[in-house]
Enzyme design. Structure first.
Site, PDB file in Angstrom:
ATOM      1  N   LYS A  13      -4.121  45.016   4.766  1.00 41.93           N
ATOM      2  CA  LYS A  13      -4.646  44.275   5.920  1.00 41.93           C
ATOM      3  C   LYS A  13      -3.748  43.073   6.256  1.00 41.93           C
ATOM      4  O   LYS A  13      -3.377  42.872   7.402  1.00 41.93           O
ATOM      5  CB  LYS A  13      -6.079  43.766   5.628  1.00 41.93           C
ATOM      6  CG  LYS A  13      -7.062  44.849   5.239  1.00 41.93           C
ATOM      7  CD  LYS A  13      -8.445  44.292   4.958  1.00 41.93           C
ATOM      8  CE  LYS A  13      -8.546  43.398   3.737  1.00 41.93           C
ATOM      9  NZ  LYS A  13      -8.307  44.077   2.429  1.00 41.93           N
ATOM     10  N   ARG A  88     -17.367  41.094   5.888  1.00 42.46           N
ATOM     11  CA  ARG A  88     -17.371  41.858   4.647  1.00 42.46           C
ATOM     12  C   ARG A  88     -18.765  42.269   4.214  1.00 42.46           C
ATOM     13  O   ARG A  88     -18.921  42.887   3.173  1.00 42.46           O
ATOM     14  CB  ARG A  88     -16.794  40.980   3.546  1.00 42.46           C
ATOM     15  CG  ARG A  88     -15.348  41.267   3.216  1.00 42.46           C
ATOM     16  CD  ARG A  88     -14.934  40.238   2.186  1.00 42.46           C
ATOM     17  NE  ARG A  88     -13.972  40.751   1.277  1.00 42.46           N
ATOM     18  CZ  ARG A  88     -12.666  40.463   1.353  1.00 42.46           C
ATOM     19  NH1 ARG A  88     -12.201  39.735   2.327  1.00 42.46           N
ATOM     20  NH2 ARG A  88     -11.856  40.922   0.442  1.00 42.46           N
ATOM     21  N   ARG A 127       2.096  42.957  -6.195  1.00 39.59           N
ATOM     22  CA  ARG A 127       2.164  42.040  -5.049  1.00 39.59           C
ATOM     23  C   ARG A 127       2.611  40.629  -5.455  1.00 39.59           C
ATOM     24  O   ARG A 127       2.209  40.095  -6.468  1.00 39.59           O
ATOM     25  CB  ARG A 127       0.775  41.947  -4.423  1.00 39.59           C
ATOM     26  CG  ARG A 127       0.673  40.832  -3.406  1.00 39.59           C
ATOM     27  CD  ARG A 127      -0.549  40.890  -2.590  1.00 39.59           C
ATOM     28  NE  ARG A 127      -1.774  40.916  -3.361  1.00 39.59           N
ATOM     29  CZ  ARG A 127      -2.958  41.117  -2.818  1.00 39.59           C
ATOM     30  NH1 ARG A 127      -3.059  41.338  -1.531  1.00 39.59           N
ATOM     31  NH2 ARG A 127      -4.021  41.105  -3.550  1.00 39.59           N
ATOM     32  N   ARG A 161      -1.289  36.090  -7.189  1.00 41.84           N
ATOM     33  CA  ARG A 161      -2.669  35.607  -7.071  1.00 41.84           C
ATOM     34  C   ARG A 161      -3.443  35.703  -8.384  1.00 41.84           C
ATOM     35  O   ARG A 161      -3.293  36.666  -9.121  1.00 41.84           O
ATOM     36  CB  ARG A 161      -3.401  36.420  -5.986  1.00 41.84           C
ATOM     37  CG  ARG A 161      -3.170  35.863  -4.611  1.00 41.84           C
ATOM     38  CD  ARG A 161      -3.640  36.734  -3.503  1.00 41.84           C
ATOM     39  NE  ARG A 161      -4.967  37.304  -3.676  1.00 41.84           N
ATOM     40  CZ  ARG A 161      -5.547  38.057  -2.749  1.00 41.84           C
ATOM     41  NH1 ARG A 161      -4.917  38.294  -1.610  1.00 41.84           N
ATOM     42  NH2 ARG A 161      -6.733  38.561  -2.949  1.00 41.84           N
ATOM     43  N   ARG A 172     -13.412  43.736  -7.518  1.00 45.29           N
ATOM     44  CA  ARG A 172     -13.235  43.580  -6.065  1.00 45.29           C
ATOM     45  C   ARG A 172     -13.415  44.925  -5.363  1.00 45.29           C
ATOM     46  O   ARG A 172     -13.987  45.002  -4.276  1.00 45.29           O
ATOM     47  CB  ARG A 172     -11.860  42.980  -5.758  1.00 45.29           C
ATOM     48  CG  ARG A 172     -11.794  41.488  -6.075  1.00 45.29           C
ATOM     49  CD  ARG A 172     -10.375  40.961  -6.188  1.00 45.29           C
ATOM     50  NE  ARG A 172      -9.573  41.210  -5.016  1.00 45.29           N
ATOM     51  CZ  ARG A 172      -8.245  41.188  -5.012  1.00 45.29           C
ATOM     52  NH1 ARG A 172      -7.581  40.927  -6.141  1.00 45.29           N
ATOM     53  NH2 ARG A 172      -7.580  41.416  -3.907  1.00 45.29           N
TER      54      ARG A 172
HETATM   55  P1  AP5 Z   1      -1.794  43.368   1.360  1.00 44.86           P
HETATM   56  O1  AP5 Z   1      -1.350  43.432   2.787  1.00 44.86           O
HETATM   57  O2  AP5 Z   1      -1.660  42.074   0.637  1.00 44.86           O
HETATM   58  O3  AP5 Z   1      -3.270  43.968   1.238  1.00 44.86           O
HETATM   59  P2  AP5 Z   1      -4.665  43.370   1.696  1.00 44.86           P
HETATM   60  O4  AP5 Z   1      -5.475  44.493   2.251  1.00 44.86           O
HETATM   61  O5  AP5 Z   1      -4.460  42.165   2.565  1.00 44.86           O
HETATM   62  O6  AP5 Z   1      -5.222  43.009   0.270  1.00 44.86           O
HETATM   63  P3  AP5 Z   1      -5.975  41.738  -0.306  1.00 44.86           P
HETATM   64  O7  AP5 Z   1      -5.987  41.906  -1.793  1.00 44.86           O
HETATM   65  O8  AP5 Z   1      -5.409  40.456   0.238  1.00 44.86           O
HETATM   66  O9  AP5 Z   1      -7.375  41.968   0.258  1.00 44.86           O
HETATM   67  P4  AP5 Z   1      -8.666  41.418  -0.298  1.00 44.86           P
HETATM   68  O10 AP5 Z   1      -9.558  41.885   0.783  1.00 44.86           O
HETATM   69  O11 AP5 Z   1      -9.074  41.776  -1.664  1.00 44.86           O
HETATM   70  O12 AP5 Z   1      -8.342  39.867  -0.459  1.00 44.86           O
HETATM   71  P5  AP5 Z   1      -8.761  38.571   0.382  1.00 44.86           P
HETATM   72  O13 AP5 Z   1      -7.679  37.593   0.257  1.00 44.86           O
HETATM   73  O14 AP5 Z   1      -9.244  38.959   1.740  1.00 44.86           O
HETATM   74  O15 AP5 Z   1      -1.000  44.521   0.561  1.00 44.86           O
HETATM   75  C1  AP5 Z   1      -1.092  44.598  -0.852  1.00 44.86           C
HETATM   76  C2  AP5 Z   1       0.306  44.916  -1.442  1.00 44.86           C
HETATM   77  O16 AP5 Z   1       0.663  46.242  -1.061  1.00 44.86           O
HETATM   78  C3  AP5 Z   1       1.416  44.005  -0.930  1.00 44.86           C
HETATM   79  O17 AP5 Z   1       2.310  43.723  -1.981  1.00 44.86           O
HETATM   80  C4  AP5 Z   1       2.111  44.814   0.170  1.00 44.86           C
HETATM   81  O18 AP5 Z   1       3.506  44.520   0.250  1.00 44.86           O
HETATM   82  C5  AP5 Z   1       1.878  46.253  -0.301  1.00 44.86           C
HETATM   83  N1  AP5 Z   1       1.644  47.176   0.798  1.00 44.86           N
HETATM   84  C6  AP5 Z   1       0.947  46.929   1.943  1.00 44.86           C
HETATM   85  N2  AP5 Z   1       0.928  48.021   2.725  1.00 44.86           N
HETATM   86  C7  AP5 Z   1       1.608  48.991   2.062  1.00 44.86           C
HETATM   87  C8  AP5 Z   1       1.932  50.348   2.347  1.00 44.86           C
HETATM   88  N3  AP5 Z   1       1.551  50.947   3.496  1.00 44.86           N
HETATM   89  N4  AP5 Z   1       2.646  51.053   1.412  1.00 44.86           N
HETATM   90  C9  AP5 Z   1       3.050  50.464   0.255  1.00 44.86           C
HETATM   91  N5  AP5 Z   1       2.784  49.171  -0.067  1.00 44.86           N
HETATM   92  C10 AP5 Z   1       2.072  48.447   0.819  1.00 44.86           C
HETATM   93  O19 AP5 Z   1     -10.068  38.083  -0.432  1.00 44.86           O
HETATM   94  C11 AP5 Z   1      -9.969  37.544  -1.723  1.00 44.86           C
HETATM   95  C12 AP5 Z   1     -11.348  37.056  -2.170  1.00 44.86           C
HETATM   96  O20 AP5 Z   1     -11.806  36.023  -1.276  1.00 44.86           O
HETATM   97  C13 AP5 Z   1     -12.462  38.103  -2.161  1.00 44.86           C
HETATM   98  O21 AP5 Z   1     -12.481  38.871  -3.356  1.00 44.86           O
HETATM   99  C14 AP5 Z   1     -13.705  37.218  -2.015  1.00 44.86           C
HETATM  100  O22 AP5 Z   1     -14.059  36.618  -3.246  1.00 44.86           O
HETATM  101  C15 AP5 Z   1     -13.226  36.111  -1.063  1.00 44.86           C
HETATM  102  N6  AP5 Z   1     -13.488  36.433   0.344  1.00 44.86           N
HETATM  103  C16 AP5 Z   1     -12.555  36.614   1.325  1.00 44.86           C
HETATM  104  N7  AP5 Z   1     -13.153  36.901   2.487  1.00 44.86           N
HETATM  105  C17 AP5 Z   1     -14.480  36.913   2.264  1.00 44.86           C
HETATM  106  C18 AP5 Z   1     -15.617  37.176   3.073  1.00 44.86           C
HETATM  107  N8  AP5 Z   1     -15.496  37.508   4.386  1.00 44.86           N
HETATM  108  N9  AP5 Z   1     -16.838  37.107   2.501  1.00 44.86           N
HETATM  109  C19 AP5 Z   1     -16.988  36.798   1.200  1.00 44.86           C
HETATM  110  N10 AP5 Z   1     -15.954  36.549   0.355  1.00 44.86           N
HETATM  111  C20 AP5 Z   1     -14.710  36.599   0.892  1.00 44.86           C
END
Ligand code: AP5
Length: 217
Positions: A13, A88, A127, A161, A172
């Site tokens: 994402k 979410r 990552r 991270r 997660r």
């Molecule tokens: P990346 O683009 O970083 O993936 P992502 O989907 O953004 O993954 P996240 O881990 O950031 O998502 P998340 O939803 O768990 O975390 P968030 O920060 O939102 O890609 C991952 C890796 O793969 C990278 O190294 C990239 O280079 C590689 N890659 C990408 N695409 C690829 C492809 N096509 N092929 C190969 N490699 C690829 O949330 C973290 C925490 O915050 C949550 O657990 C929760 O506690 C809290 N939180 C955040 N938002 C909320 C909410 N709305 N409500 C409640 N809690 C929340």
């Protein structure tokens, strides 16, 4: 244009949202990044969020809803935004609908990125990101062009991270299945949802999204 990118942790994402931001001038609004900024600056909200995030749990709805309400009111979101990591839960999705209605804004697309769970674990484990500008990289799939130097800003330090440890990643993923996946039918019923293949290479995924966003003739 206002979009939601939906998908489990590691689906790509953030990677896709940053590319869309650059190409279309839409603002990426990533709740995870916003919460990590609060943690970095030791705010009360950051302290509260850190406990949940380190355990792989979602932060309480009210906290993120208020954060998003404030963020989409800022001037730089006027030209359209990409929500990355929000909503979410069903209550978050319902609150978003109300916020958009109050501002006479509409949601154009909800894009679900589908990826196998095994691939997610590999993606998250490899990552890292630039410590200065936040540009995201991967040990195998997206290395900086010059080793140890950020392609985007030239800085030479990278970070990983705290919540990318294997045990937290599994929690997660479980939170995604149990609390986030139920919003897919919510958007399907509104005719907004499109699912794309998130297993393809990064540029191919981006092409799929851009094709979807092209005005229909
Ligand atoms: P990346 O683009 O970083 O993936 P992502 O989907 O953004 O993954 P996240 O881990 O950031 O998502 P998340 O939803 O768990 O975390 P968030 O920060 O939102 O890609 C991952 C890796 O793969 C990278 O190294 C990239 O280079 C590689 N890659 C990408 N695409 C690829 C492809 N096509 N092929 C190969 N490699 C690829 O949330 C973290 C925490 O915050 C949550 O657990 C929760 O506690 C809290 N939180 C955040 N938002 C909320 C909410 N709305 N409500 C409640 N809690 C929340």
């Amino acid at each position: 244009m206002n979009l939601i990118l939906l998908g489990p942790p590691g689906a790509g994402k953030g990677t896709q949202a940053r590319m869309l931001q650059e190409h279309f001038g839409l603002m990426q609004i990533a709740t995870g990044d916003m919460l990590r900024e609060h943690i970095k600056h030791h705010t009360d909200l950051g302290q509260l969020a850190q406990n949940y995030m380190n355990q792989g749990q979602l932060v309480p709805d009210l906290v993120v809803i208020q954060m998003i309400e404030h963020r989409i009111s800022e001037a730089d979101a006027n030209n359209g935004f990409i929500l990355d990591g929000f909503p979410r839960t069903v209550p978050q999705a319902e609150s978003l609908d109300k916020m958009l209605a109050r501002r006479k804004l509409k949601l154009d697309h909800v894009i679900e990125m589908r990826v196998d769970e095994d691939a997610l674990v590999e993606r998250i484990a490899g990552r890292f990101s630039c410590a200065a500008c936040g540009e995201g990289y991967h040990d195998k799939f997206k290395k900086p062009a010059r080793e140890g130097v950020c392609d985007k800003c030239g800085f030479g330090q990278f970070v990983r991270r705290d919540d990318d440890r294997a045990d937290t990643v599994r929690k997660r993923l479980a939170a995604y299945r149990e609390q986030t996946a139920p919003i897919l039918p919510y958007y399907q019923a509104k005719g907004k949802l499109t699912s794309i293949d998130g297993m393809a290479e990064i540029d191919v995924v981006q092409t799929q999204i851009r094709q979807l966003l092209r005005p229909q003739a």
